[in-house]
Design an enzyme around this catalytic site. Sequence first.
Site, PDB file in Angstrom:
ATOM      1  N   GLY A   1      45.981 -13.448  48.018  1.00  0.00           N
ATOM      2  CA  GLY A   1      46.920 -12.403  47.636  1.00  0.00           C
ATOM      3  C   GLY A   1      48.333 -12.173  48.136  1.00  0.00           C
TER       4      GLY A   1
ATOM      5  CB  ILE B   1      41.516 -13.434  58.182  1.00  0.00           C
ATOM      6  CG1 ILE B   1      41.057 -12.877  56.986  1.00  0.00           C
ATOM      7  CG2 ILE B   1      40.683 -13.688  59.487  1.00  0.00           C
ATOM      8  CD1 ILE B   1      39.804 -13.518  56.469  1.00  0.00           C
TER       9      ILE B   1
ATOM     10  CB  VAL C   1      42.295 -21.411  56.856  1.00  0.00           C
ATOM     11  CG1 VAL C   1      41.226 -21.265  56.748  1.00  0.00           C
ATOM     12  CG2 VAL C   1      43.030 -22.942  56.870  1.00  0.00           C
TER      13      VAL C   1
ATOM     14  N   GLY D   1      42.730 -12.188  37.273  1.00  0.00           N
ATOM     15  CA  GLY D   1      43.770 -12.921  37.769  1.00  0.00           C
ATOM     16  C   GLY D   1      43.233 -13.259  39.403  1.00  0.00           C
TER      17      GLY D   1
ATOM     18  CD  GLU E   1      45.239 -20.559  40.451  1.00  0.00           C
ATOM     19  OE1 GLU E   1      45.969 -20.978  39.508  1.00  0.00           O
ATOM     20  OE2 GLU E   1      45.318 -20.352  41.595  1.00  0.00           O
TER      21      GLU E   1
ATOM     22  CE  LYS F   1      41.825 -21.370  51.463  1.00  0.00           C
ATOM     23  NZ  LYS F   1      41.155 -20.385  50.415  1.00  0.00           N
TER      24      LYS F   1
ATOM     25  CD  GLU G   1      46.440 -17.270  61.291  1.00  0.00           C
ATOM     26  OE1 GLU G   1      45.339 -17.414  60.615  1.00  0.00           O
ATOM     27  OE2 GLU G   1      46.554 -17.406  62.668  1.00  0.00           O
TER      28      GLU G   1
END
Length: 374
Positions: A284, A119, A115, A170, A173, A188, A112
């Site tokens: 995150g 969510i 991707v 941040g 990258e 994804k 999960e």
Amino acid sequence: MKIALLGYGTVGRGVDEIISARVPQVEVARILELPDRLSDPRMTSNFDEILADGEVELVVECMGGIEPARTYIMAALAAGKHVVTSNKAVVAAHFAQFASAAQASGVGLYIEAAVGGGIPWIAGIEKARRVDEVTSFSGIMNGTTNYIVDAMRKQGAEFDDVLAEAQRLGYAERDPSADIDGIDVANKTIISASVAFDVACEKNLPVTGIRTLTKADLDLFAAHGRTVKLLGRGVREGGRYAVAVEPVAVPVESLEANVPGNFNLVTLDATTVGELKFYGQGAGSLPTGNAIVQDVLDCATGARRPAYDFSRGLDYDPTLLRADYVFRTTAELDGEEPYGKGAYLVRDLTAEGARAILSEALLADPTSFMAALS
Ligand code: HSE
């Protein structure tokens, strides 16, 4: 249930924090970390110790990258441990191999968090698929590029300035290529298509990012009532399917156009349920950690055991994805119509054909940009 974390970066820390604060029925018993970062008694730098620990029933891989993640996932599955991973690169590259290893060992493979971060997109596809055929999906699957385009649009800023700001905050990258060249969205998209269409998805798909997007491009599309979003897309028709990643000029009134900052919005269309949209944080520590913990709980409680079977053999047919395309380039194009300053409309191209035209145009004009009209 005792589990082990492979990796203790942003995502691993999020998982540990959520489990220790909210999920007493799960214990993070072992953590794989680099030898110079062993700051906790649960930590080891020796994966074989974790593999040999019979009390660890499930391994969470959140290291990223292909190796050693692939080797560790395969070893864990072969040892009869369930695997939960947030690593889209390794799943996109080796999904079928992982799925059959999990099936052979009678353990679960949970992806999960790979991707759409927090969510419930993969579980959403799986649930739709229990009743329906998923006929298409599309979405904003990369928060970094959405942040860049949204900030360019709202601040009237240029790509490089916004990218530098995103790196400072941040969000991006230091090497932003995987995000801005569409590689992250391609991974994804491959995973989403595999789950949605029950197929070991083609990896050689047309992929275009937003590296050459300018403020002037956004102004031009705005004059046509559109804005640009980087979308991953898949479509299935009967026994065929196609996938692509490309900038799409969407109507300004669409939900996609109004997705702010680093949020994601993914959509599927299925036979009886129709259109479903999933919106939230696609990256995150805590959102991605949350998706992993949900997978761990699905496994621990037996609430959900994904079964990926890619043996149905759909044919990859890139002609299924067609659109009109706008090219902004000084290169010569065939069959173009003016679209605005320095930009041209070419009608009814396949995603693959449009990518080929852009590749050619980039040789003559490295600043060329392309977007499909949705
Ligand atoms: N770089 C990715 C993004 C991280 O910006 O969405 C989450 O996969």
